[in-house]
Design an enzyme around this catalytic site. Structure first.
Site: not given
Ligand code: XLS
Ligand code: NI
Ligand code: NI
Length: 443
Positions: A107, A110, A274, A277, A302, A315
């Site tokens: 990001h 970051d 992801e 998610h 992801d 995560d």
């Molecule tokens: C958050 C997201 C974030 C995205 C990037 O839950 O996974 O990390 O991948 O903004």
């Molecule tokens: Ni992500």
């Molecule tokens: Ni995430």
């Protein structure tokens, strides 16, 4: 062979991580990830395009709602923000290179700390983009994707592009343009939109129609601007159902596909899925891969995992082999990723306080994926499963079934066949047999 890019070596105890094979008991070696090994027609490195994410590995200090960070980064003692960001980047590139990973993701915020004014942050970011250019050139590490953090700063508490106040939308636009410029300057292969606060906390104060339309406009603008600047990469939307919002508009892959088509983004946008998610949305990751793959929108992953005993975005690094085998079976079925890679959007636990833990975490994640790829390819090539699946749908392979599937049959014809034929025979789905076969191939 240790590769040191900056003046200082941050991880002198770790040398280049090598593939040593399944029998190795070296915790700093790959047992399955062998980048040049060809599996199902591509090298492992090509299948995965593994990426390290900047935010979890180099920014997140391990704070949670109940306590502050536990992790002390060696560059934190440096008081000047640019000098600190450069040290952090030296460490990041040393880490990425020692892992034999070819990509990273970030990001905007970051890369370097936010500044009191937008113009001041622009300057800081431009300095760090120049520095990153050098680091990329020296190391060969590439940018898988860039993104703008449009959710952490308090100004985005009511959303960024979906904010009810146009002034905040415009501020988000300024940040978006800079993040696109940074991504393009670094030859980023893709650009990601994850809209953590592009949703609502309460419908009582929310005009959902207006907010979704504004989100669509924002993405169209981003596309038009970047294409106008010659950006050839793919835009990804990363679905998530909730957290931090009560409801996020990019709920899951199916919702995002509808959104992409509604706003005419289908030629430029695909999906970044992801794992955690998917599970928050009440799906499995392989479900999400099937949905995105069927729409031709399987862009990037992801990689992480959740915890089945609680329900937030923990995560964690991938570890569950059965789960990852099913992910890789779907992945191979849809011909892999379009443009993206496998980014570890994952963090070591708050009590994993040594930097070595981040090495172990990535090695474990890469090996889990590599092992799952080997198993999934073996299942595809040698097990009865592909044949069993083909047999299950064989009535659509020719004759009336094929005509129906191709849209060459009317309801009257279909009804006549249904009425004239005898009651269909009962055919078992054989789920337990499929499961047994998968487990037999996990060796
Ligand atoms: C958050 C997201 C974030 C995205 C990037 O839950 O996974 O990390 O991948 O903004
Ligand atoms: Ni992500
Ligand atoms: Ni995430």
């Amino acid at each position: 062979m240790a590769i040191t890019l900056g003046a200082k070596e941050f991880f002198p105890d770790v040398s280049q991580i090598q593939f040593e094979g399944p029998e190795s008991d070296n915790p700093l070696a790959f047992r399955y990830y062998n980048p040049s090994q060809v599996v199902a027609g591509k090298t492992m490195a090509e299948h995965f395009k593994f990426a390290v994410c900047y935010w979890h590995s180099f920014c997140g200090e391990g704070n949670d709602p109940f306590g502050p960070g536990t992790f002390k980064f060696p560059w934190m003692s440096e008081s000047d923000p640019i000098a600190r960001a450069k040290l952090k980047m030296d460490a990041a590139f040393e880490f990425i290179t020692k892992l034999g990973i070819n990509y990273y993701c970030f990001h905007d915020v970051d890369m370097v700390d936010e500044a009191p004014t937008h113009k001041e942050f622009q300057k800081r970011l431009a300095t760090m983009v120049e520095y990153a250019k050098q680091k990329q050139a020296e190391s060969g590490v590439k940018l898988l994707w860039g993104t703008a953090n449009l959710f952490s700063n308090p100004r985005y508490m009511n959303g960024a592009s979906t904010n009810p106040d146009f002034n905040v939308v415009a501020r988000a636009g300024a940040q978006l343009k800079d993040a696109l410029d940074a991504t393009m300057a670094l030859d980023g292969e893709n650009y990601v939109f994850w809209g953590g606060r592009e949703g609502y906390m309460s419908l009582l104060n929310t005009d959902m129609k207006m907010e979704r339309e504004n989100l669509g406009r924002f993405l169209q603008m981003a596309r038009d601007y970047a294409r106008g600047q010659g950006f050839k990469g793919t835009f990804f939307i990363e679905p998530k159902p909730m957290e931090p919002s009560k409801h996020q508009y990019d709920y899951d892959a199916a919702t995002v596909i509808g959104f992409i088509r509604e706003f005419g983004l289908e030629n430029d946008f695909k999906i970044n899925l992801e794992t955690n998610h998917a599970t928050l949305a009440g799906h499995t990751m392989e479900h999400e891969i099937e949905v995105a793959g069927a729409a031709g929108m399987l862009g990037s992953i992801d990689a992480n995992r959740g915890d089945y005993q609680n329900a937030w975005d923990t995560d964690q690094f991938p570890y569950n082999i059965n789960e990852t085998v099913e992910i890789m079976m779907s992945f191979l079925r849809h011909g892999g990723l379009q443009g993206g890679g496998v980014n570890f959007d994952a963090k070591a636990r708050r009590n994993s306080t040594d930097f070595i833990d981040r090495f172990y975490a990535h090695i474990g994640g890469m090996d889990t994926f590599a092992r799952a790829l080997l198993i999934a390819a073996d299942i595809n090539e040698n097990s009865p499963i592909p044949g069993m699946r083909a047999e299950r749908y064989s009535t659509f392979a020719s004759g009336h079934g094929l005509k129906f599937h191709n849209g060459e049959m009317s309801l009257a014809e279909l009804a006549k066949l249904g009425s004239d034929n005898a009651e269909p025979a009962q055919i078992s789905g054989r789920q337990e047999l499929y499961e047994n076969i998968v487990n037999r191939y996990i060796k």
